[in-house]
Design a protein around this motif. Structure first.
Motif, PDB file in Angstrom:
ATOM      1  N   ALA A   1       0.825  -1.206   0.000  1.00 34.71           N
ATOM      2  CA  ALA A   1       0.000   0.000   0.000  1.00 34.71           C
ATOM      3  C   ALA A   1       0.860   1.257   0.000  1.00 34.71           C
ATOM      4  N   LEU A   2       2.055   1.170   0.587  1.00 25.72           N
ATOM      5  CA  LEU A   2       2.942   2.325   0.642  1.00 25.72           C
ATOM      6  C   LEU A   2       3.843   2.449  -0.572  1.00 25.72           C
ATOM      7  N   ASP A   3       3.959   1.411  -1.358  1.00 22.69           N
ATOM      8  CA  ASP A   3       4.825   1.408  -2.535  1.00 22.69           C
ATOM      9  C   ASP A   3       4.070   2.003  -3.717  1.00 22.69           C
ATOM     10  N   PRO A   4       4.493   3.195  -4.217  1.00 16.70           N
ATOM     11  CA  PRO A   4       3.770   3.836  -5.326  1.00 16.70           C
ATOM     12  C   PRO A   4       3.729   2.985  -6.582  1.00 16.70           C
ATOM     13  N   SER A   5       4.736   2.151  -6.801  1.00 22.44           N
ATOM     14  CA  SER A   5       4.736   1.318  -8.006  1.00 22.44           C
ATOM     15  C   SER A   5       3.692   0.211  -7.922  1.00 22.44           C
ATOM     16  N   ALA A   6       3.198  -0.073  -6.736  1.00 23.64           N
ATOM     17  CA  ALA A   6       2.203  -1.127  -6.567  1.00 23.64           C
ATOM     18  C   ALA A   6       0.784  -0.610  -6.805  1.00 23.64           C
ATOM     19  N   ARG A   7       0.628   0.710  -6.874  1.00 23.61           N
ATOM     20  CA  ARG A   7      -0.701   1.284  -7.077  1.00 23.61           C
ATOM     21  C   ARG A   7      -1.031   1.321  -8.565  1.00 23.61           C
ATOM     22  N   PRO A   8      -2.285   1.127  -8.897  1.00 19.05           N
ATOM     23  CA  PRO A   8      -2.670   1.239 -10.308  1.00 19.05           C
ATOM     24  C   PRO A   8      -2.538   2.689 -10.768  1.00 19.05           C
ATOM     25  N   ALA A   9      -2.196   2.869 -12.035  1.00 24.29           N
ATOM     26  CA  ALA A   9      -2.065   4.214 -12.586  1.00 24.29           C
ATOM     27  C   ALA A   9      -3.427   4.885 -12.618  1.00 24.29           C
ATOM     28  N   ALA A  10      -3.430   6.197 -12.427  1.00 27.74           N
ATOM     29  CA  ALA A  10      -4.677   6.953 -12.484  1.00 27.74           C
ATOM     30  C   ALA A  10      -5.218   6.917 -13.907  1.00 27.74           C
ATOM     31  N   ALA A  11      -6.512   6.823 -14.025  1.00 28.62           N
ATOM     32  CA  ALA A  11      -7.137   6.793 -15.356  1.00 28.62           C
ATOM     33  C   ALA A  11      -7.013   8.167 -16.001  1.00 28.62           C
ATOM     34  N   PRO A  12      -6.678   8.211 -17.283  1.00 25.34           N
ATOM     35  CA  PRO A  12      -6.583   9.492 -17.966  1.00 25.34           C
ATOM     36  C   PRO A  12      -7.960  10.141 -18.089  1.00 25.34           C
ATOM     37  N   PRO A  13      -8.010  11.470 -18.180  1.00 25.57           N
ATOM     38  CA  PRO A  13      -9.301  12.125 -18.323  1.00 25.57           C
ATOM     39  C   PRO A  13     -10.001  11.641 -19.600  1.00 25.57           C
ATOM     40  N   PRO A  14     -11.292  11.392 -19.539  1.00 28.56           N
ATOM     41  CA  PRO A  14     -11.993  10.878 -20.714  1.00 28.56           C
ATOM     42  C   PRO A  14     -12.027  11.912 -21.838  1.00 28.56           C
ATOM     43  N   GLY A  15     -11.921  11.432 -23.059  1.00 27.83           N
ATOM     44  CA  GLY A  15     -12.079  12.294 -24.207  1.00 27.83           C
ATOM     45  C   GLY A  15     -10.816  12.943 -24.732  1.00 27.83           C
ATOM     46  N   LEU A  16      -9.834  13.221 -23.889  1.00 27.99           N
ATOM     47  CA  LEU A  16      -8.635  13.911 -24.348  1.00 27.99           C
ATOM     48  C   LEU A  16      -7.383  13.059 -24.287  1.00 27.99           C
ATOM     49  N   ALA A  17      -7.419  11.976 -23.550  1.00 30.77           N
ATOM     50  CA  ALA A  17      -6.237  11.131 -23.403  1.00 30.77           C
ATOM     51  C   ALA A  17      -5.774  10.616 -24.756  1.00 30.77           C
ATOM     52  N   GLY A  18      -4.484  10.716 -24.992  1.00 31.23           N
ATOM     53  CA  GLY A  18      -3.903  10.211 -26.215  1.00 31.23           C
ATOM     54  C   GLY A  18      -4.045  11.135 -27.415  1.00 31.23           C
ATOM     55  N   ARG A  19      -4.643  12.288 -27.230  1.00 32.02           N
ATOM     56  CA  ARG A  19      -4.816  13.255 -28.312  1.00 32.02           C
ATOM     57  C   ARG A  19      -3.556  14.086 -28.478  1.00 32.02           C
ATOM     58  N   PRO A  20      -3.311  14.626 -29.675  1.00 30.71           N
ATOM     59  CA  PRO A  20      -2.175  15.534 -29.856  1.00 30.71           C
ATOM     60  C   PRO A  20      -2.337  16.773 -28.974  1.00 30.71           C
ATOM     61  N   ILE A  21      -1.209  17.315 -28.523  1.00 34.59           N
ATOM     62  CA  ILE A  21      -1.269  18.450 -27.605  1.00 34.59           C
ATOM     63  C   ILE A  21      -2.009  19.628 -28.221  1.00 34.59           C
TER      64      ILE A  21
END
Length: 82
Positions: free
Chosen positions: A8-28
């Motif tokens: 629980a204290l190890d940040p690498s053990a936590r799941p990554a936060a979900a990207p915001p819907p609709g904009l994730a992976g879009r060009p800047i």
């Protein structure tokens, strides 16, 4: 330390936060237009500069140099693009 507590204290053990819907992976540029209200013509201007006098720079850096957006807007856009 117990296994459950250490994981629980190890940040690498936590799941990554979900990207915001609709904009994730879009060009800047698209993120800046949709989320920050940047005029698409300014994106085109920056892309032309990227092919010319600002070759080798990232689009966000060029937009800041052109004073099309502030650094904070670019950082917000990058935070939406994992």
């Amino acid at each position: 330390m117990s296994r459950d507590l250490s994981s629980a204290l190890d940040p690498s053990a936590r799941p990554a936060a979900a990207p915001p819907p609709g904009l994730a992976g879009r060009p800047i540029g698209e993120i800046l237009v949709r989320a920050e209200g940047l005029d698409p013509a300014r994106i085109e201007e920056a892309l032309a500069a990227q092919r010319g006098e600002h070759a080798g720079l990232r689009l966000g850096e060029i937009l800041i140099r052109l004073k099309a957006v502030g650094e904070a807007a670019v950082l917000r856009a990058l935070a939406k693009d994992p």
